[in-house]
Design a protein around this motif. Structure first.
Motif, PDB file in Angstrom:
ATOM      1  N   ALA A  94       0.568  -1.164  -0.133  1.00 35.04           N
ATOM      2  CA  ALA A  94      -0.087  -0.419   0.029  1.00 35.04           C
ATOM      3  C   ALA A  94       0.649   1.053   0.317  1.00 35.04           C
ATOM      4  N   VAL A  95       1.969   0.685   0.888  1.00 32.85           N
ATOM      5  CA  VAL A  95       3.147   2.431   1.039  1.00 32.85           C
ATOM      6  C   VAL A  95       4.130   2.713  -0.886  1.00 32.85           C
ATOM      7  N   THR A  96       3.655   1.543  -1.028  1.00 33.37           N
ATOM      8  CA  THR A  96       4.583   1.614  -2.872  1.00 33.37           C
ATOM      9  C   THR A  96       3.424   1.893  -3.774  1.00 33.37           C
ATOM     10  N   ALA A  97       2.451   1.617  -3.777  1.00 29.90           N
ATOM     11  CA  ALA A  97       0.733   1.504  -4.129  1.00 29.90           C
ATOM     12  C   ALA A  97       1.136   2.645  -4.178  1.00 29.90           C
ATOM     13  N   ALA A  98       0.829   4.531  -2.641  1.00 29.37           N
ATOM     14  CA  ALA A  98       0.418   5.929  -2.596  1.00 29.37           C
ATOM     15  C   ALA A  98       1.711   6.079  -3.370  1.00 29.37           C
ATOM     16  N   GLY A  99       2.616   5.738  -4.372  1.00 32.84           N
ATOM     17  CA  GLY A  99       3.392   6.626  -4.464  1.00 32.84           C
ATOM     18  C   GLY A  99       5.218   6.857  -3.321  1.00 32.84           C
ATOM     19  N   LEU A 100       5.031   6.312  -2.624  1.00 31.42           N
ATOM     20  CA  LEU A 100       6.036   6.264  -1.203  1.00 31.42           C
ATOM     21  C   LEU A 100       6.837   5.143  -1.151  1.00 31.42           C
ATOM     22  N   ILE A 101       7.942   5.541  -0.394  1.00 28.74           N
ATOM     23  CA  ILE A 101       8.843   5.274   0.169  1.00 28.74           C
ATOM     24  C   ILE A 101       9.087   4.326   0.865  1.00 28.74           C
ATOM     25  N   PHE A 102       9.161   3.541   0.949  1.00 26.57           N
ATOM     26  CA  PHE A 102       9.103   2.106   2.255  1.00 26.57           C
ATOM     27  C   PHE A 102      10.870   1.164   2.364  1.00 26.57           C
ATOM     28  N   VAL A 103      10.915   2.956   3.724  1.00 26.35           N
ATOM     29  CA  VAL A 103      12.527   1.822   4.489  1.00 26.35           C
ATOM     30  C   VAL A 103      12.321   0.987   4.904  1.00 26.35           C
ATOM     31  N   GLY A 104      12.837  -0.067   4.421  1.00 30.05           N
ATOM     32  CA  GLY A 104      12.430  -1.478   4.579  1.00 30.05           C
ATOM     33  C   GLY A 104      12.376  -3.034   3.520  1.00 30.05           C
ATOM     34  N   PRO A 105      12.516  -3.750   3.707  1.00 29.67           N
ATOM     35  CA  PRO A 105      12.146  -4.935   2.749  1.00 29.67           C
ATOM     36  C   PRO A 105      11.022  -4.635   1.806  1.00 29.67           C
ATOM     37  N   SER A 106      11.127  -5.539   0.780  1.00 29.63           N
ATOM     38  CA  SER A 106      10.038  -5.831  -0.077  1.00 29.63           C
ATOM     39  C   SER A 106       9.141  -6.087   0.203  1.00 29.63           C
ATOM     40  N   ALA A 107       7.782  -5.930  -0.076  1.00 29.95           N
ATOM     41  CA  ALA A 107       7.087  -7.306   0.619  1.00 29.95           C
ATOM     42  C   ALA A 107       6.859  -7.881   0.395  1.00 29.95           C
ATOM     43  N   ASP A 108       7.640  -8.466  -1.007  1.00 31.06           N
ATOM     44  CA  ASP A 108       7.715 -10.227  -1.771  1.00 31.06           C
ATOM     45  C   ASP A 108       8.779 -10.879  -0.155  1.00 31.06           C
ATOM     46  N   ALA A 109      10.010 -10.047   0.125  1.00 28.67           N
ATOM     47  CA  ALA A 109      10.692 -10.399   1.443  1.00 28.67           C
ATOM     48  C   ALA A 109      10.069 -10.463   2.228  1.00 28.67           C
ATOM     49  N   ILE A 110       9.276 -10.059   2.323  1.00 28.18           N
ATOM     50  CA  ILE A 110       8.908  -9.972   4.009  1.00 28.18           C
ATOM     51  C   ILE A 110       7.929 -11.052   4.054  1.00 28.18           C
ATOM     52  N   ARG A 111       6.960 -11.139   2.667  1.00 30.68           N
ATOM     53  CA  ARG A 111       6.324 -12.802   3.103  1.00 30.68           C
ATOM     54  C   ARG A 111       6.894 -13.852   2.579  1.00 30.68           C
ATOM     55  N   ALA A 112       8.284 -14.022   2.151  1.00 24.47           N
ATOM     56  CA  ALA A 112       8.755 -14.730   2.632  1.00 24.47           C
ATOM     57  C   ALA A 112       9.366 -15.313   2.935  1.00 24.47           C
ATOM     58  N   MET A 113       9.673 -14.573   4.577  1.00 20.92           N
ATOM     59  CA  MET A 113      10.124 -14.900   5.947  1.00 20.92           C
ATOM     60  C   MET A 113       9.100 -14.869   7.019  1.00 20.92           C
ATOM     61  N   GLY A 114       8.181 -14.763   6.448  1.00 22.16           N
ATOM     62  CA  GLY A 114       6.615 -14.091   7.461  1.00 22.16           C
ATOM     63  C   GLY A 114       6.504 -15.377   7.828  1.00 22.16           C
ATOM     64  N   LEU A 115       6.475 -16.331   7.339  1.00 19.06           N
ATOM     65  CA  LEU A 115       5.605 -17.427   8.586  1.00 19.06           C
ATOM     66  C   LEU A 115       7.167 -18.021   8.080  1.00 19.06           C
ATOM     67  N   LYS A 116       7.024 -19.394  10.144  1.00 18.94           N
ATOM     68  CA  LYS A 116       7.812 -19.675   9.786  1.00 18.94           C
ATOM     69  C   LYS A 116       8.414 -21.430   9.558  1.00 18.94           C
ATOM     70  N   ASP A 117       7.754 -21.319   9.071  1.00 16.65           N
ATOM     71  CA  ASP A 117       7.292 -22.706   8.767  1.00 16.65           C
ATOM     72  C   ASP A 117       7.657 -22.859   7.157  1.00 16.65           C
ATOM     73  N   ARG A 118       7.667 -22.233   6.195  1.00 14.43           N
ATOM     74  CA  ARG A 118       7.613 -21.709   4.416  1.00 14.43           C
ATOM     75  C   ARG A 118       9.363 -20.576   4.504  1.00 14.43           C
TER      76      ARG A 118
END
Length: 644
Positions: A94-118
């Protein structure tokens, strides 16, 4: 380049991010809830926007309001800090869709590590060692119990989502697996909206060592390790860098594994790869396993900054602004040793019960770095984590840094609420910790000694009497009583009555609990039995004496004495919160220590237990209700004193 930064967080991390942003000439926008209208991070910001009610779900978790605030204020970037929305990939999108910079990793990187099993499956593919366990998606209780039997007890049950020790339970045998599974699921569901769990082999004598990594989306480096083994209920207490007993070979192996993890997901920004390490002997290159990756800045990042000389927030802002990594791996060096202690408003003598209150006094010595989101006059509320500050020290070696930590804690002064300062000092001076013999069970093994309430000395009682009587508060000491000397009167110091006798303007004696303390004033210096008086703070009928074991004395108000307690017949709520569950019904027989109810407060679950054996006479609240502190929750039948 970022010119205006909105910080989507509160407290000490918001203040810490602002400190670096301002050195780069970046304007800062704060957001705040109803409870934080006068908070320090709001006072420090260039602009501030109200985003909702006191509850995080009505404010700091409202991504839509935060993004709108950024647009309204003309910010071009959002820094999430840690906690709240920092690891929410939908918010990043949502931040990037609003044309803003997110100070942190990409949404894909967060999703990849967000669930411990995956994440663990991804790490296996990347060649990073993982702990044996069940990481599947099937969540039937019988299946999980069977997998635990295959792995072999003890096993750790972990929420696949979230972190911070929430949704984690240890099942030591098959007999307690069901209870621990239900508890882990409930806490995870409440904290993350997801009750899925994974099961892992519990490593005996485990150490928790994490590696700080930093990437720019293409390249990645590690900034060495931190030892976070000193934990209570899976929550870190004191962290250090580098890890004691670390060898070059193990450091290289762990660093290489962490960089593999970062590169496997094209990581950008600051992150931490956490490893569980076999601490039963010397560290080994085959004795560490991946636990999880935190795709954000960590609470304990300052000790990495101390030993490397690198400002991690500065790196975050530079990489988010489009720059590549500022340094190569071979250019990053370790300089000395650092510790961080987490100072909380909590009562270690009462099971680390979180506390609230207005800070009447707060100071830190110049020898420490204190990252804090509060100042004297601010209030610790029940709505958020009760952290007061992080006390950070850096020295040329471990022994010197530990000595600095011990002295720094003893010189830290907090009044207005109970804190864990005495517990932290006791932990810093623990013999095993001082020798570097650390593992995640150290606190539990030494809990009674570490949390013992301080016993006031005769000098402490005498100083409290002098302060509460008003003698020490008067400039010139006892001068006001000189015409009537000798004069004796009684001072009620909590549970002790002290007789204070003024002999002359610079001499008095205090008699209490069978001891006589000689008190002399030399100029503006007070000495009790020859020892210099402790630093103190007096607020009304409450005096706090500071030092290695801070202690507070409250003078009872003779016009407002509370009635005697009911002898353990009623269970009162220890703090404001949500009554999550009641485990008993009227008429049930219970034994001392039986689980009666669960109260959710300050982001944690607190089990309320029976104070004695008896029969449930009444239940005064219902699950799901908000309760205030000190409210009668469950009553036991009154014991009949005439019964045999």
């Amino acid at each position: 380049m970022i010119t205006k930064l909105l910080i989507a967080n509160r407290g000490e991390i918001a203040c810490r991010i602002m400190a670096t942003a301002k050195t780069r000439g970046i304007a800062c926008v704060a957001v705040y809830s109803d409870a934080d209208a006068q908070a320090r991070h709001v006072r420090l910001a260039d602009q501030a926007v109200h985003i909702g009610g006191a509850s995080p779900i009505d404010s700091y978790l409202r991504g839509d309001r935060i993004i709108q605030a950024a647009r309204d204020m003309g910010a071009d970037a959002i820094h999430p800090g840690y906690g709240f929305l920092s690891e929410n990939p939908d918010f990043v999108d949502a931040v990037t869709a609003a044309g803003l910079i997110f100070v942190g990793p990409s949404a894909d990187a967060i999703r990849a590590m967000g669930l411990k099993d995956r994440a663990k499956a991804l790490m296996i593919k990347a060649g990073v060692p993982v702990v044996p366990g069940y990481h599947g998606t099937e969540q039937d209780d019988d299946l999980l119990r069977g997998e635990a039997d295959k792995i072999g007890y003890p096993v750790m049950i972990k929420a696949v989502a979230g972190g911070g020790g929430k949704g984690m339970r240890l099942a030591e045998t098959a007999l307690d697996f069901d209870e621990q599974l239900a508890s882990a699921r409930a806490e995870s569901r409440n904290a993350f909206g997801n009750d899925a769990v994974l099961i892992e082999k519990f490593i005996t004598a485990p150490r928790h060592i994490e590696v700080q990594i930093f990437g720019d989306g293409v390249q990645a480096v590690h900034l060495f390790e931190r030892d976070c083994s000193l934990q209570r209920r899976h929550q870190k207490v004191i962290e250090e860098a580098p890890a004691p007993g670390m060898t070059d070979a193990v450091r290289d192996a762990m660093g290489a594994a962490a960089v593999k993890a970062a590169k496997a997901i094209g990581y950008s920004g600051a992150g931490t790869v956490e490893f569980i390490v076999d601490g039963s002997g010397p560290l080994r290159t085959d004795g560490f396993w991946f636990m999880e990756m935190n795709t954000r800045l960590q609470v304990e990042h300052p000790i990495t900054e101390a030993i490397t000389g690198i400002d991690l927030v500065d790196w975050q802002l530079r990489v988010a602004g489009g720059e590549t990594l500022p340094m190569r791996q071979e250019d990053v060096k370790i300089q000395g040793h650092a510790f961080e202690a987490r100072l909380y408003a909590e009562d270690a003598t009462q099971g680390f019960l979180p506390a609230i209150g207005r800070l009447t006094h707060l100071t830190f010595p110049d020898t420490v770095r204190a990252d804090t989101g509060v100042e004297a006059g601010d209030e610790i509320t029940p709505h958020y984590d009760p952290m007061i500050a992080k006390v950070i020290v850096h020295g040329p070696d471990r022994a010197a840094a530990l000595a600095m930590l011990t002295k720094g804690l003893a010189a830290t002064q907090v009044a207005g609420t109970v804190t864990n300062l005495g517990f932290l000092t006791a932990l810093a001076t623990n013999a095993d910790f001082a020798a570097g013999r650390v593992d995640t069970g150290l606190i539990a093994r030494n809990l009674d000694g570490l949390t013992a309430a301080p016993n006031p000395t005769p000098s402490d009682l005498a100083q409290a009497a002098l302060a509460l009587s008003g003698v020490m508060a008067r400039h010139g000491g006892a001068t006001g009583f000189a015409l009537h000397a000798p004069l004796t009167w009684s001072i009620d110091v909590g549970a002790t009555v002290v007789a204070l006798t003024i002999h002359r303007p610079d001499h008095a004696t205090c008699t209490g609990a069978g001891h006589v303390v000689d008190v002399r004033r030399l100029g503006n210096i007070w000495r009790l039995d020859g020892q210099k008086a402790r630093p103190q703070h007096l607020a009304g009928r409450v005096v706090t004496l500071f030092g290695a074991a801070p202690i507070t004395f409250t003078q009872p108000d003779p016009l407002d004495r509370a009635s005697a307690s009911q002898g353990g017949d009623t269970v009162l709520t220890p703090m404001p919160g949500m009554l999550r569950d009641i485990s008993v019904a009227v008429g049930d027989d219970v034994q001392e220590g039986d689980r009666l109810a669960v109260l959710e407060a300050m982001k944690m679950e607190h089990v309320l237990r029976a104070p004695r054996a008896g029969k449930i006479a009444a239940i005064h609240a219902v699950p799901g209700s908000q309760v205030q502190a000190g409210i009668a929750l469950i009553s036991l039948e009154v014991l009949d004193a005439d019964k045999d």
